[in-house]
Design a protein around this motif. Sequence first.
Motif, PDB file in Angstrom:
ATOM      1  N   THR A  31      72.751  75.108  55.960  1.00 28.97           N
ATOM      2  CA  THR A  31      72.365  73.943  56.770  1.00 28.97           C
ATOM      3  C   THR A  31      73.263  73.693  57.966  1.00 28.97           C
ATOM      4  O   THR A  31      72.902  72.903  58.840  1.00 28.97           O
ATOM      5  CB  THR A  31      72.334  72.674  55.899  1.00 28.97           C
ATOM      6  OG1 THR A  31      73.652  72.425  55.379  1.00 28.97           O
ATOM      7  CG2 THR A  31      71.346  72.825  54.749  1.00 28.97           C
ATOM      8  N   THR A  32      74.406  74.353  58.031  1.00 27.79           N
ATOM      9  CA  THR A  32      75.330  74.121  59.147  1.00 27.79           C
ATOM     10  C   THR A  32      75.229  75.184  60.238  1.00 27.79           C
ATOM     11  O   THR A  32      75.929  75.090  61.249  1.00 27.79           O
ATOM     12  CB  THR A  32      76.785  74.078  58.633  1.00 27.79           C
ATOM     13  OG1 THR A  32      77.070  75.283  57.919  1.00 27.79           O
ATOM     14  CG2 THR A  32      77.005  72.880  57.716  1.00 27.79           C
ATOM     15  N   VAL A  33      74.375  76.185  60.051  1.00 27.29           N
ATOM     16  CA  VAL A  33      74.250  77.248  61.048  1.00 27.29           C
ATOM     17  C   VAL A  33      73.356  76.763  62.193  1.00 27.29           C
ATOM     18  O   VAL A  33      72.295  76.190  61.949  1.00 27.29           O
ATOM     19  CB  VAL A  33      73.651  78.517  60.414  1.00 27.29           C
ATOM     20  CG1 VAL A  33      73.493  79.618  61.462  1.00 27.29           C
ATOM     21  CG2 VAL A  33      74.534  78.999  59.269  1.00 27.29           C
ATOM     22  N   PRO A  34      73.764  76.974  63.444  1.00 28.29           N
ATOM     23  CA  PRO A  34      72.917  76.571  64.570  1.00 28.29           C
ATOM     24  C   PRO A  34      71.571  77.276  64.521  1.00 28.29           C
ATOM     25  O   PRO A  34      71.424  78.355  63.945  1.00 28.29           O
ATOM     26  CB  PRO A  34      73.716  77.017  65.799  1.00 28.29           C
ATOM     27  CG  PRO A  34      75.123  77.158  65.320  1.00 28.29           C
ATOM     28  CD  PRO A  34      75.033  77.580  63.888  1.00 28.29           C
ATOM     29  N   GLY A  35      70.579  76.662  65.165  1.00 26.20           N
ATOM     30  CA  GLY A  35      69.267  77.288  65.252  1.00 26.20           C
ATOM     31  C   GLY A  35      68.150  76.346  64.886  1.00 26.20           C
ATOM     32  O   GLY A  35      68.347  75.137  64.707  1.00 26.20           O
ATOM     33  N   ARG A  36      66.948  76.908  64.769  1.00 23.89           N
ATOM     34  CA  ARG A  36      65.749  76.148  64.427  1.00 23.89           C
ATOM     35  C   ARG A  36      65.249  76.574  63.056  1.00 23.89           C
ATOM     36  O   ARG A  36      65.139  77.777  62.781  1.00 23.89           O
ATOM     37  CB  ARG A  36      64.662  76.390  65.474  1.00 23.89           C
ATOM     38  CG  ARG A  36      65.007  75.845  66.857  1.00 23.89           C
ATOM     39  CD  ARG A  36      63.832  76.043  67.801  1.00 23.89           C
ATOM     40  NE  ARG A  36      63.689  77.442  68.200  1.00 23.89           N
ATOM     41  CZ  ARG A  36      62.563  77.966  68.702  1.00 23.89           C
ATOM     42  NH1 ARG A  36      61.474  77.224  68.788  1.00 23.89           N
ATOM     43  NH2 ARG A  36      62.522  79.229  69.070  1.00 23.89           N
ATOM     44  N   TYR A  37      64.915  75.582  62.217  1.00 24.10           N
ATOM     45  CA  TYR A  37      64.552  75.866  60.838  1.00 24.10           C
ATOM     46  C   TYR A  37      63.409  74.960  60.396  1.00 24.10           C
ATOM     47  O   TYR A  37      62.957  74.082  61.132  1.00 24.10           O
ATOM     48  CB  TYR A  37      65.770  75.686  59.915  1.00 24.10           C
ATOM     49  CG  TYR A  37      66.925  76.565  60.316  1.00 24.10           C
ATOM     50  CD1 TYR A  37      66.976  77.893  59.924  1.00 24.10           C
ATOM     51  CD2 TYR A  37      67.941  76.081  61.138  1.00 24.10           C
ATOM     52  CE1 TYR A  37      68.009  78.725  60.318  1.00 24.10           C
ATOM     53  CE2 TYR A  37      68.988  76.898  61.550  1.00 24.10           C
ATOM     54  CZ  TYR A  37      69.015  78.221  61.133  1.00 24.10           C
ATOM     55  OH  TYR A  37      70.028  79.042  61.540  1.00 24.10           O
ATOM     56  N   ALA A  38      62.962  75.176  59.170  1.00 26.43           N
ATOM     57  CA  ALA A  38      61.973  74.309  58.540  1.00 26.43           C
ATOM     58  C   ALA A  38      62.554  73.789  57.233  1.00 26.43           C
ATOM     59  O   ALA A  38      63.285  74.505  56.537  1.00 26.43           O
ATOM     60  CB  ALA A  38      60.678  75.063  58.277  1.00 26.43           C
ATOM     61  N   LEU A  39      62.225  72.546  56.928  1.00 26.99           N
ATOM     62  CA  LEU A  39      62.586  71.949  55.646  1.00 26.99           C
ATOM     63  C   LEU A  39      61.273  71.630  54.930  1.00 26.99           C
ATOM     64  O   LEU A  39      60.522  70.746  55.346  1.00 26.99           O
ATOM     65  CB  LEU A  39      63.425  70.691  55.866  1.00 26.99           C
ATOM     66  CG  LEU A  39      63.935  69.957  54.626  1.00 26.99           C
ATOM     67  CD1 LEU A  39      64.685  70.900  53.681  1.00 26.99           C
ATOM     68  CD2 LEU A  39      64.843  68.797  55.035  1.00 26.99           C
ATOM     69  N   TYR A  40      60.994  72.408  53.877  1.00 25.17           N
ATOM     70  CA  TYR A  40      59.750  72.254  53.128  1.00 25.17           C
ATOM     71  C   TYR A  40      59.938  71.227  52.019  1.00 25.17           C
ATOM     72  O   TYR A  40      60.937  71.251  51.286  1.00 25.17           O
ATOM     73  CB  TYR A  40      59.321  73.593  52.530  1.00 25.17           C
ATOM     74  CG  TYR A  40      58.717  74.531  53.551  1.00 25.17           C
ATOM     75  CD1 TYR A  40      57.340  74.609  53.718  1.00 25.17           C
ATOM     76  CD2 TYR A  40      59.522  75.321  54.364  1.00 25.17           C
ATOM     77  CE1 TYR A  40      56.774  75.467  54.651  1.00 25.17           C
ATOM     78  CE2 TYR A  40      58.977  76.181  55.312  1.00 25.17           C
ATOM     79  CZ  TYR A  40      57.599  76.247  55.451  1.00 25.17           C
ATOM     80  OH  TYR A  40      57.048  77.083  56.386  1.00 25.17           O
ATOM     81  N   VAL A  41      58.954  70.319  51.898  1.00 26.17           N
ATOM     82  CA  VAL A  41      59.000  69.256  50.896  1.00 26.17           C
ATOM     83  C   VAL A  41      57.640  69.189  50.209  1.00 26.17           C
ATOM     84  O   VAL A  41      56.713  69.927  50.542  1.00 26.17           O
ATOM     85  CB  VAL A  41      59.373  67.897  51.535  1.00 26.17           C
ATOM     86  CG1 VAL A  41      60.780  67.956  52.148  1.00 26.17           C
ATOM     87  CG2 VAL A  41      58.350  67.485  52.597  1.00 26.17           C
ATOM     88  N   ALA A  42      57.533  68.272  49.261  1.00 27.04           N
ATOM     89  CA  ALA A  42      56.272  68.057  48.526  1.00 27.04           C
ATOM     90  C   ALA A  42      55.756  69.352  47.918  1.00 27.04           C
ATOM     91  O   ALA A  42      54.585  69.712  48.054  1.00 27.04           O
ATOM     92  CB  ALA A  42      55.212  67.423  49.443  1.00 27.04           C
ATOM     93  N   GLY A  43      56.667  70.087  47.257  1.00 26.34           N
ATOM     94  CA  GLY A  43      56.285  71.335  46.608  1.00 26.34           C
ATOM     95  C   GLY A  43      55.900  72.432  47.569  1.00 26.34           C
ATOM     96  O   GLY A  43      55.200  73.374  47.193  1.00 26.34           O
ATOM     97  N   GLY A  44      56.366  72.323  48.810  1.00 26.88           N
ATOM     98  CA  GLY A  44      56.077  73.338  49.806  1.00 26.88           C
ATOM     99  C   GLY A  44      54.805  73.084  50.588  1.00 26.88           C
ATOM    100  O   GLY A  44      54.446  73.880  51.459  1.00 26.88           O
ATOM    101  N   THR A  45      54.127  71.963  50.309  1.00 29.23           N
ATOM    102  CA  THR A  45      52.871  71.665  51.005  1.00 29.23           C
ATOM    103  C   THR A  45      53.089  70.988  52.348  1.00 29.23           C
ATOM    104  O   THR A  45      52.176  70.926  53.172  1.00 29.23           O
ATOM    105  CB  THR A  45      51.964  70.769  50.140  1.00 29.23           C
ATOM    106  OG1 THR A  45      52.627  69.511  49.908  1.00 29.23           O
ATOM    107  CG2 THR A  45      51.647  71.439  48.807  1.00 29.23           C
TER     108      THR A  45
END
Length: 412
Positions: A82-96
């Motif tokens: 979580t501390t690495v620079p860049g663009r990411y996705a955070l999946y919630v609700a069981g991945g939906t």
Amino acid sequence: MAMDSRGSGASGPLLPWLRWSGTGLAAGAAVASVLAATSSGLAAYYARMIVIPNRRREDLEILAVAGAAGERRVVLPATAETTVPGRYALYVAGGTKRALIGDVLSLDGSTVTRAVTGGDEAALAAATRGWWSGDIIADPSEIGLAHEDVQIGTPAGLAPAWRIDPDDTRTAEATTWVIGIHGRGARRSETLRGAAVMHRLGYTMLAIAYRNDGEAPRADGGRYGLGGTEWRDVDAAIAFALDHGAERIVLLGYSMGGAVALQTVAQSTWADRIGALVLDAPVVNWTDVLGYQARLNRVPDSIGQFSQLMISHSAGRAVTGLVAPVDLKSMDWVSRADNLRTPTLIIHSVDDDFVPAGPSEELARRNPEFVRFVPFEAARHTKEWNVDPERWEAVVADWLPTALQASDPAPR
């Protein structure tokens, strides 16, 4: 389980005691039998973990979500991911549901605050846990690419794919088709991080699903072949491409998708039509990766090696559920470096903590004529593009057209 200095099982220290007593011998044999059964059970469990497709766990706590829409920020535990620079996705609700995560705003040692740049911000605000991912593009339309949903007739059944055509389908470049092959536990959307640069180069792209990935049909007892079975679905995708105007093929493989790509080159009927490989954090030696993962998970060497034997020997099928053993030796491309005669670009972060970059670098060292290794830094597994998309795309755009021109397989 107690270990001696060599990392072998605890039965070793029992031997001096067993020599002195018949009673001790009987008791010791019983203990040794229990230990052997325990070791066998642990090895079987670990072997199954390797070949059974896993569901992602929501293992990242969401500490807080604050700010209005457009200025939202999320507070997370500060981890190596979580501390690495860049663009990411955070999946919630069981991945939906998925929120898009951007810049690091603050870091205080135990927590990190990052910008929320889009996605389902309401679902993020309601969630308490999720999982971190580099898979930030849900479908080609999110990056402005028109696409067609197609079905590939694989040996396992019909498998979905996205076909992304270039703006001008009349060019010579359009007859080059790129087949995106995702990694273990991922889906075809993982390969879309490479779609924009392939589109700019004028190539057609197929982002494919393959057996047991949750989108394509279940096959082979629902087990991964680590590339040894999945390549057949890639072979079917190549046949589809050739039937629809392709003249040469590029395989774009991520992680285990790299292993699948290498097996395709080795075994495909259409191997002579494969002009190049672009591999991101690929598995080029499963024995090395499985050994590393065993150590990372504190699995004793003896158990890790036993689990590999279960996977690769026919006698282990009853335990692993594999239809056929996995030929790990054939997947050691470091030892087989001279057999790789297809131009290959490997992009791999030296900070990859899941599939170490060492074997990729060694493969390039042993086969400099056909393999180019480009190291990245900071990025975790298959997240080189997320950290530096401009560099990732520039490396591919600089290398691939030249590599294809050099290989230039003649049409049949």
